[in-house]
Design a protein around this motif. Structure first.
Motif, PDB file in Angstrom:
ATOM      1  N   THR A  28       0.862  -1.226   0.057  1.00 19.52           N
ATOM      2  CA  THR A  28       0.107  -0.035  -0.061  1.00 19.52           C
ATOM      3  C   THR A  28       0.960   1.329   0.169  1.00 19.52           C
ATOM      4  OG1 THR A  28      -1.826  -1.072   1.256  1.00 19.52           O
ATOM      5  CG2 THR A  28      -1.693   1.329   1.317  1.00 19.52           C
ATOM      6  N   ARG A  30       0.857   5.344  -0.903  1.00 21.88           N
ATOM      7  CA  ARG A  30       0.067   6.605  -1.176  1.00 21.88           C
ATOM      8  C   ARG A  30       1.033   7.432  -1.958  1.00 21.88           C
ATOM      9  NH1 ARG A  30      -4.376   7.579   1.373  1.00 21.88           N
ATOM     10  NH2 ARG A  30      -3.827  10.015   1.907  1.00 21.88           N
ATOM     11  N   THR A  33       3.907   8.723   0.333  1.00 20.84           N
ATOM     12  CA  THR A  33       4.694   7.809   0.598  1.00 20.84           C
ATOM     13  C   THR A  33       6.365   8.166   0.528  1.00 20.84           C
ATOM     14  OG1 THR A  33       3.063   6.063   0.654  1.00 20.84           O
ATOM     15  CG2 THR A  33       5.474   5.371   0.813  1.00 20.84           C
TER      16      THR A  33
END
Length: 113
Positions: A28, A30, A33
């Protein structure tokens, strides 16, 4: 740009080729990140040029969206490439700074002192 006798001119590589046809990363990630290359790990010879360039950009620390901008690739493609490199142990995720709400609470607490 060079071309062969049959008139073929190489062009940009389609995104689906770079990701092996995958659209979803395993990790995961984003846009904000923070990514950082694992510097003590040697990069295998078979590593694609785009992944090598991503690792080079992340020798310090760079966000996913900034990396995509530097590479000139869609964030969705860089997300898949970065996820692959994380799985290979060549790239790691760095924690982003504290959230604004937390910092405001800390500041309010300091003001009370």
């Amino acid at each position: 740009m060079s071309h062969s006798d049959d008139g073929y001119l190489p062009g940009p590589v389609p995104a689906y080729v770079l990701t092996g046809g995958r659209t979803q990363p395993k990790s995961t990630l984003r846009p904000e990140t923070l990514l950082s290359a694992v510097l003590h790990r040697p990069v295998p010879d078979r590593t694609a040029p785009q992944k090598r360039e991503l690792l080079e950009l992340c020798r310090g620390q760079l966000s996913l969206v900034e990396t995509a901008t530097h590479l000139g690739l869609p964030v969705s493609v860089v997300r898949v490439l970065a996820s692959d490199l994380i799985d290979e142990g060549l790239l790691c995720i760095r924690a982003a700074g504290p959230k604004r709400e937390l910092m405001e609470k800390v500041l309010a607490g300091l003001r009370k002192l």
